[in-house]
Design a protein around this motif. Structure first.
Motif, PDB file in Angstrom:
ATOM      1  N   HIS A 192       3.155   2.360  -7.155  1.00 58.92           N
ATOM      2  CA  HIS A 192       2.960   1.049  -6.538  1.00 58.92           C
ATOM      3  C   HIS A 192       1.614   0.453  -6.966  1.00 58.92           C
ATOM      4  O   HIS A 192       1.516  -0.762  -7.201  1.00 58.92           O
ATOM      5  N   ALA A 193       0.595   1.299  -7.070  1.00 57.11           N
ATOM      6  CA  ALA A 193      -0.713   0.812  -7.514  1.00 57.11           C
ATOM      7  C   ALA A 193      -0.635   0.305  -8.949  1.00 57.11           C
ATOM      8  O   ALA A 193      -1.257  -0.706  -9.297  1.00 57.11           O
ATOM      9  N   ASP A 204       2.750   6.282  -4.312  1.00 60.28           N
ATOM     10  CA  ASP A 204       1.637   5.350  -4.162  1.00 60.28           C
ATOM     11  C   ASP A 204       1.044   4.959  -5.516  1.00 60.28           C
ATOM     12  O   ASP A 204       0.685   3.793  -5.730  1.00 60.28           O
ATOM     13  N   GLU A 205       0.937   5.942  -6.413  1.00 60.44           N
ATOM     14  CA  GLU A 205       0.367   5.656  -7.733  1.00 60.44           C
ATOM     15  C   GLU A 205       1.243   4.678  -8.507  1.00 60.44           C
ATOM     16  O   GLU A 205       0.735   3.804  -9.220  1.00 60.44           O
ATOM     17  N   PHE A 231       4.453  11.631  -1.945  1.00 59.04           N
ATOM     18  CA  PHE A 231       4.037  10.305  -1.483  1.00 59.04           C
ATOM     19  C   PHE A 231       2.901   9.767  -2.353  1.00 59.04           C
ATOM     20  O   PHE A 231       2.826   8.564  -2.619  1.00 59.04           O
ATOM     21  N   ARG A 232       2.025  10.661  -2.798  1.00 59.59           N
ATOM     22  CA  ARG A 232       0.927  10.216  -3.655  1.00 59.59           C
ATOM     23  C   ARG A 232       1.461   9.666  -4.975  1.00 59.59           C
ATOM     24  O   ARG A 232       0.963   8.654  -5.478  1.00 59.59           O
TER      25      ARG A 232
END
Length: 243
Positions: free
Chosen positions: A95-96, A92-93, A88-89
């Motif tokens: 998407h960031a 997220d990265e 998930f991280r």
């Protein structure tokens, strides 16, 4: 597509490869790389894949367009190793990074607009001198000459030197780059992020060709965002399959 299970609920490498435009060797390579969970073996030594492996392959192939091959592979390995939070991280990265790219595009568009609005003002390049010296240019923009020298060391601008005096001489393209850098700096962008943008301006032959490419840039970011949604759906399906 949904692969057709063989007797005993097994899938062969060719069953996974078919429909995805892959070779059976590619499927085996994905397993060896940890992208697919390890397969059981038949008494004869053949790999016996299941619907779980099919879901993993669909998830990986759906993740690649939005996250890239390397990150998609890392996401799948993390899931298969039980490190779901790590997966998930990584999502997220990505998407960031997409959000950061959108902000960069917005900053470039804003800087180009400001540059265009200032086009009607008095020229910053001194007439008859073949360019502008550092003092008058810095003064016209409300900057210090030391700032322009710093930008030069950072690779933002590359003025030529007057052969007689050794003074820096900024031609029209240099002035354009200085003004664009000035707008981006006012927007809070660090020098190391401005340098590649100015390199794109120079490679495009000016701001007009770059401005024409902004629509394509928007399209690529939108396609990436939608691909991330599709990848998330298949990843969620795989996680549900794993239980």
């Amino acid at each position: 597509m949904r692969e057709k299970l063989q007797s005993g609920g097994r899938l062969r490498p060719v069953d996974l490869a078919r429909g995805h435009g892959l070779s059976t060797q590619a499927v085996r390579n994905y397993e060896e790389a940890g992208i697919l969970p390890a397969a059981d073996r038949t008494p004869a030594g053949y790999r016996a894949y299941t619907s779980l492996h099919a879901a993993a392959l669909r998830a990986f192939l759906a993740l690649v367009p939005g996250h890239g091959h390397r990150t998609a592979a890392s996401i799948m390995r993390a899931v298969n190793e039980g490190a779901v939070d790590g997966a998930f991280r990584l999502v997220d990265e990505s998407h960031a990074q997409l959000l950061d790219d959108r902000r960069t595009l917005q900053a470039v568009e804003s800087a180009l607009r400001d540059l265009g609005e200032g086009a009607g003002s008095a020229p910053l390049v001194a007439s008859g001198a073949g360019g502008s010296f550092i003092g008058p240019l810095a003064g016209a923009l409300g900057l210090r000459p030391a700032t322009l020298r710093k930008w030069e060391r950072a690779g933002l601008v590359r003025p030529r030197r007057d052969p007689r005096t050794g003074y820096r001489v900024y031609d029209e393209a240099d002035v354009r780059d200085v003004r664009l850098a000035h707008q981006l700096r006012r927007g809070g962008y660090p020098l190391e992020r401005i340098a590649p943008l100015l390199a794109e301006v120079r490679a495009a032959g000016g701001t007009e060709p770059l401005a024409a490419a902004l629509g394509d840039w928007h399209g690529r970011l939108s396609a990436r965002g939608r691909a991330m949604l599709a990848g998330a759906a298949e990843l969620d399906a795989y996680l549900r399959e794993r239980g």
